[in-house]
Design a protein around this motif. Structure first.
Motif, short mmCIF file in Angstrom:
data_model
loop_
_atom_site.label_atom_id
_atom_site.label_comp_id
_atom_site.label_asym_id
_atom_site.label_seq_id
_atom_site.Cartn_x
_atom_site.Cartn_y
_atom_site.Cartn_z
N UNK A 151 0.84 -1.19 0.00
CA UNK A 151 0.00 0.00 0.00
C UNK A 151 0.88 1.24 0.00
N UNK A 155 0.87 5.76 -0.41
CA UNK A 155 0.06 6.94 -0.13
C UNK A 155 0.75 8.19 -0.66
N UNK A 165 0.64 12.30 0.57
CA UNK A 165 0.18 13.30 1.51
C UNK A 165 0.63 14.68 1.04
N UNK A 180 -0.68 17.89 7.74
CA UNK A 180 -0.53 16.73 6.87
C UNK A 180 -1.90 16.20 6.48
N UNK A 222 -4.02 13.43 3.90
CA UNK A 222 -3.96 12.34 2.94
C UNK A 222 -4.61 12.76 1.63
N UNK A 264 -4.69 6.85 -1.16
CA UNK A 264 -4.08 5.61 -0.73
C UNK A 264 -4.35 4.59 -1.84
N UNK A 287 -3.52 0.42 -3.17
CA UNK A 287 -2.86 -0.87 -3.24
C UNK A 287 -3.40 -1.59 -4.46
N UNK A 337 -7.43 -1.37 -4.58
CA UNK A 337 -8.26 -0.19 -4.76
C UNK A 337 -7.46 1.10 -4.62
N UNK A 380 -8.09 4.83 -3.32
CA UNK A 380 -8.99 5.65 -2.52
C UNK A 380 -8.55 7.10 -2.69
N UNK A 390 4.50 14.32 0.39
CA UNK A 390 5.15 13.14 0.93
C UNK A 390 4.50 11.88 0.39
N UNK A 409 3.01 1.27 3.40
CA UNK A 409 2.77 0.39 4.55
C UNK A 409 2.40 -1.00 4.02
N UNK A 442 3.31 3.45 8.84
CA UNK A 442 3.55 4.02 7.53
C UNK A 442 4.95 4.60 7.50
N UNK A 471 7.49 7.10 5.61
CA UNK A 471 7.41 8.27 4.76
C UNK A 471 8.71 8.50 3.99
N UNK A 472 8.57 9.04 2.80
CA UNK A 472 9.73 9.50 2.04
C UNK A 472 10.20 10.85 2.55
N UNK A 517 3.94 10.55 15.41
CA UNK A 517 5.01 10.67 14.44
C UNK A 517 5.87 11.88 14.80
N UNK A 559 10.87 13.55 6.29
CA UNK A 559 9.53 13.03 6.39
C UNK A 559 9.21 12.60 7.81
N UNK A 560 7.93 12.54 8.15
CA UNK A 560 7.55 12.04 9.49
C UNK A 560 8.00 10.60 9.67
N UNK A 570 3.39 14.88 15.59
CA UNK A 570 2.04 14.72 15.11
C UNK A 570 1.39 13.52 15.79
N UNK A 610 -5.46 -1.68 10.91
CA UNK A 610 -5.47 -1.85 9.47
C UNK A 610 -6.41 -2.94 8.99
N UNK A 620 -6.43 4.59 6.71
CA UNK A 620 -5.82 5.90 6.52
C UNK A 620 -5.66 6.63 7.84
N UNK A 621 -4.50 7.24 8.01
CA UNK A 621 -4.21 8.01 9.20
C UNK A 621 -4.82 9.40 9.10
N UNK A 661 -4.29 12.89 10.81
CA UNK A 661 -3.28 13.55 11.61
C UNK A 661 -3.81 14.77 12.34
#
Lengths: 114, 116
Positions: A31, A33, A35, A43, A45, A48, A50, A53, A55, A90, A94, A103, A105-106, B36, B43-44, B89, B96, B103-104, B106
């Motif tokens: 999965x 995402x 952001x 932050x 979203x 998302x 996978x 699906x 979303x 970002x 996950x 999750x 993050x980059x 986070x 990134x976080x 955060x 899950x 989805x988180x 924040x």
């Protein structure tokens, strides 16, 4: 060994242009995402995705579209850029699992629209 | 119902002091509450997380306290250090189950500055 990588790190462009941000994860996650982090650090979203699906956050303009060539990549394409699109974007990933929900993050892509 | 409210917006603490950040949520379906940590230009990254089957979780100097009835949770940083200076955060989600349920959501973040 970067787990989630994004390119470019900085992107400066003119209003009306079309641009893409690339994201790759080498964690084997299923999965991914996108952001958006605005100037106030909020932050939010955007997508998302996978293999089952996509979303889409309903507040995201349809000028934004995620494209996934394979499980390890989720790129973000933005059409007709606007000043309000300036933000840090970002990518994250996950693994769909009952064992954990972290999750990763980059490092982010700072987009500036002039 | 999807909001997570976080306070304070910024926090200044002396080295060695205790930093406390609070969050409140509305959606009773949330059952996963991570914190986070984000350093400037990065990134976080997940710091610590809790599920509502326990009221407290401790990892080193970091503790989450959770109050299910009040729908509140907080992060305590003991013996705060200058290296802890970052934006924190809180977040909430369903544990899950896949797709959007994971989805988180924040909070708006707390900028912590620890003075030497």
């Amino acid at each position: 060994d970067t787990a989630v990588s994004q390119t470019p790190k900085y992107l400066v462009t003119q209003m009306g242009n079309d641009k893409s941000i690339k994201c790759e994860q080498n964690l084997g996650h299923d999965t991914m995402y996108w952001y958006k982090q605005d100037s106030k650090k909020f932050l939010k979203i955007m997508f998302s995705y996978n293999n089952k699906e996509l979303i889409i956050n309903e507040t995201v303009p349809n000028r934004f579209s995620p494209k996934s060539p394979d499980k390890a990549h989720l790129n973000l394409h933005i059409n007709s850029l606007e000043l309000g699109d300036s933000a840090v974007y970002f990518c994250a990933s996950s693994q769909e699992s009952l064992l954990h929900n972290e999750q990763f993050f980059g490092p982010g892509t700072r987009l500036t629209v002039l | 119902q999807q909001q997570v409210k976080q306070s304070p917006q910024s926090l200044i603490v002396q080295k060695g002091g205790i930093s406390i950040i609070n969050c409140a949520y509305e959606n009773t379906a949330f059952d996963y509450f991570p914190w986070y940590q984000q350093f400037p230009g990065k990134g976080p990254a997940l710091l610590i997380a809790i599920r509502p089957d326990v009221s407290e979780k401790k990892e080193g100097r970091f503790t989450i306290s959770f109050n299910k009835s009040a729908k509140q949770f907080s992060l305590h940083i003991m013996d705060s250090q200058p290296g802890d200076s970052a934006t924190y955060f809180c977040a909430a989600s369903r544990w899950y189950y896949g797709g959007s349920q994971g989805n988180l959501i924040f909070g708006k973040g707390t900028k912590l500055s620890v003075k030497p």
